[in-house]
Design a protein around this motif. Sequence first.
Motif, PDB file in Angstrom:
ATOM      1  N   LYS A  93       4.083   5.882  -5.311  1.00 17.90           N
ATOM      2  CA  LYS A  93       4.014   5.928  -6.774  1.00 17.90           C
ATOM      3  C   LYS A  93       2.985   6.978  -7.210  1.00 17.90           C
ATOM      4  N   GLU A  94       1.829   6.955  -6.559  1.00 21.52           N
ATOM      5  CA  GLU A  94       0.781   7.902  -6.922  1.00 21.52           C
ATOM      6  C   GLU A  94       1.193   9.339  -6.656  1.00 21.52           C
ATOM      7  N   GLN A  95       1.857   9.521  -5.516  1.00 14.73           N
ATOM      8  CA  GLN A  95       2.156  10.902  -5.124  1.00 14.73           C
ATOM      9  C   GLN A  95       3.400  11.462  -5.800  1.00 14.73           C
ATOM     10  N   THR A  96       4.393  10.605  -6.078  1.00 14.07           N
ATOM     11  CA  THR A  96       5.650  11.128  -6.616  1.00 14.07           C
ATOM     12  C   THR A  96       6.014  10.534  -7.968  1.00 14.07           C
ATOM     13  N   GLY A  97       5.361   9.446  -8.356  1.00 10.73           N
ATOM     14  CA  GLY A  97       5.703   8.792  -9.606  1.00 10.73           C
ATOM     15  C   GLY A  97       6.932   7.906  -9.511  1.00 10.73           C
ATOM     16  N   VAL A  98       7.478   7.760  -8.307  1.00 12.31           N
ATOM     17  CA  VAL A  98       8.706   6.977  -8.157  1.00 12.31           C
ATOM     18  C   VAL A  98       8.366   5.551  -7.705  1.00 12.31           C
ATOM     19  N   ARG A 150       0.835  -1.205   0.000  1.00 16.53           N
ATOM     20  CA  ARG A 150       0.000   0.000   0.000  1.00 16.53           C
ATOM     21  C   ARG A 150       0.871   1.256   0.000  1.00 16.53           C
ATOM     22  N   MET A 151       1.947   1.221   0.809  1.00 16.69           N
ATOM     23  CA  MET A 151       2.819   2.392   0.883  1.00 16.69           C
ATOM     24  C   MET A 151       3.561   2.622  -0.428  1.00 16.69           C
ATOM     25  N   GLU A 152       4.013   1.526  -1.043  1.00 13.43           N
ATOM     26  CA  GLU A 152       4.707   1.673  -2.333  1.00 13.43           C
ATOM     27  C   GLU A 152       3.775   2.298  -3.364  1.00 13.43           C
ATOM     28  N   ALA A 183      11.234  14.187  -6.306  1.00  9.78           N
ATOM     29  CA  ALA A 183      11.091  12.816  -6.812  1.00  9.78           C
ATOM     30  C   ALA A 183      12.423  12.246  -7.294  1.00  9.78           C
ATOM     31  N   ALA A 184      13.208  13.063  -7.971  1.00  8.27           N
ATOM     32  CA  ALA A 184      14.455  12.567  -8.550  1.00  8.27           C
ATOM     33  C   ALA A 184      15.476  12.190  -7.484  1.00  8.27           C
TER      34      ALA A 184
END
Lengths: 312, 434
Positions: free
Chosen positions: A78-83, A72-74, A225-226
């Motif tokens: 992903k949703e919030q930062t795209g990472v 869930r955290m991953e 994010a980077a």
Amino acid sequence: MIETSEQTNAPEAGGMDRRTALKVLGATLGAAAFSQAIAPLTEWAENMSLDEYLQKHYRELSPVDLAMVMARMEKQTKEQTGVDVHIQDYRPQPGVKFGYALNLSVCVGCRRCAKACHIENNHDRPSGNSYIRVLEMEKGSLDLAKGRVNYDHPVPHPDKFYMPVQCQQCDKPPCVSVCPVEATWKESDGIVVVDYNWCIGCRYCEAACPYHARRFNWTKPQVPAAEINPDQGYLSNRLRPQGVMEKCTFCLHRSRQGKLPACLEACPTGARVFGNLLDPESEIRWVLKNKRVFVLKEDVGTQPSFFYFFDE
Amino acid sequence: MNKAEINDQVTSYRRFLWKAVRDATDGSAWFYAWMILLTALALVGLHAWAVQVRDGLAVTGISDHVSWGLYIANFTFMVGLAAGGVMMVIPAYLYHDREMHDLTIVGELLAIAAIVMSICFVVVDMGRPERFWHMFPLVGRFNWPVSMLTWDVLVLNGYLALNLHISGYLLYKRFLGERPSPKWYVPFVYLSIFWAISIHTVTAFLYSGLGGRPLWNTALLAPRFLVTAFIAGPAFIIVLLFILRRFGGVPVALRPVQILVNIVRVTLLINLLMVASELFTELYSGGSHTASGHYLFFGLHGANALVPWIWSAVAMGVISAVMFLRPDVVTKPIWLTVACALAFAGIWIEKGMGLIVPAFIPSTLHEIVEYFPSLMEWQITAGIWAWGMLILTVMLKIALPILRQPHPEPNHAVSRENASVEADLPPSLAHSQR
Ligand code: SF4
Ligand code: SF4
């Protein structure tokens, strides 16, 4: 107001009704003002899922539960930062107790360890947070009152020596005993950890720690994010929520896999020695045996697993 | 008890509650103005808190260096006020002082309001208030008996329950026009006296057990907490009694006030002595262990944000102590009110800003980072005070008809102007004197 006072003075027939009407009006206005006042709470609650809210204490989660939580955290990251980050639950190894030693004769105060910690552990960028503070000390004195953290000149200064301080992973950790909800505890390999999803943010542990080793998330930590380090431990460097406590974990996501902490790898002078205190062949044991080591603030009885020594 | 009796009980209890609501919301223009002011303040505070929850504690002046500030300062003070509220009870029950008896209810209601405020101050200090349930037994993990904070949670809630029971029971019995049965409240009253001491002692242990904070690391902390509680509580009640007499038509006898004045006279002096001995230690011994005390009283390396605070507190303490020494102080309401206000404000500073904040300055690594409360913090703090005063006002309004009864020995009464007030007493509460 004037109207109300007339009411009070003239309780004629029907006065009670008008008074009741005024009360109802007041109550309605109050309710409207109330919902306006708490509006930010609604905004804030929108970002929280029920699963997250009801999540159990780390040590009560079954392996399946924990896997779901981490997934869930991953997904959230992903949703919030795209990472794409990878969160894992690194467990202590049997027969291991970590110790750290620092050679004050060779430390030059360059603060590279602090910088490495900042990057490795996904610290908040705007505040430049790090679990390590490097003190510039007066030669000939171990009095912390004579130390300074905000020195700003080429290092090393000839009249000074340098003493980095981070969590000492105490064997008698006051931070652990004061926590009202057991959100922080000492693991079998000696590392004191925090469950970021259980901590209530009372900061009692921060008041209790004699080494300024704890950090609070005063706001949601910002990491571009980077720059996010995707190799994350559940109990260590995963992105922290707002309003909870965090601290140095000897980079358990590295050390429990046999790697060295990021601060050690970054040190250009080799001042740092890390290893298993239970292994008689380890370098840390050699240091403890052959150098005159000391611990910080021995008098407060915390029994640190972090040692300092001088070469001479 | 058969079914009909239970039904009877329920109906009369419902009537009691309904009456309480009516009493609590009716009043003069002054009353409405006061309630509107408090509500507005409470709402401003509530809004500020909502923003703080959304945006994080970064909106406060608290930091990793000074990790507790105005909230915990007020929390500590409130616990003292709650303990002090019960001061009224001790002379009444221990010495069977009849005149004190009715007024003890004022102290208990103050204790309730103060405990509610203290709990609010803990909640607003939390980074994750929605995780409050983590403390509940069974579903959460309550680190008892190891963590002092869990003890504090227990004793504070216990104290709240005790005082709610005592005052609720007494009021309800009066409403029914029955004589309260001693076995239902006297044991609880004795318990609450010991409990009052315990809430404050445990709160002192919260701080004095922390080895890394030399300022708190003194055995004197718990006694000092108690002494200051015995100043703030009675001082507040004295003023409250004057207000009740002026606006509520409550006859106030001289004796209870005299007893309270005597308490404050002594405790003010003891407290000054303790402050002086602390100051002496700072001046005389020196070294890094006294750095916090030095910072508090004189400043450290040019940082001196608390110096004006603490010296005003000392000045207020000294002035009020002198004012209290005036022999006829009891018969001089204005003089006495000023003295009480000074004593109260002095303790608020001393126990709040003067005790919590300097323990963090210098930090455990001897960095000097100062603390200045932010506007938001002040708003939230004022909001909680307003909320507490709101609760107190409402509870007093409900209790007022009882408090208005004249005392058995008329020559002691200071106020005789309650005849007209008596007239508009609701019939159900204008019960006969026993
Ligand atoms: S150094 Fe501080 S945070 Fe680390 S274990 Fe010791 S008391 Fe806890
Ligand atoms: S801040 Fe979190 S970890 Fe620290 S004592 Fe409070 S609940 Fe425990």
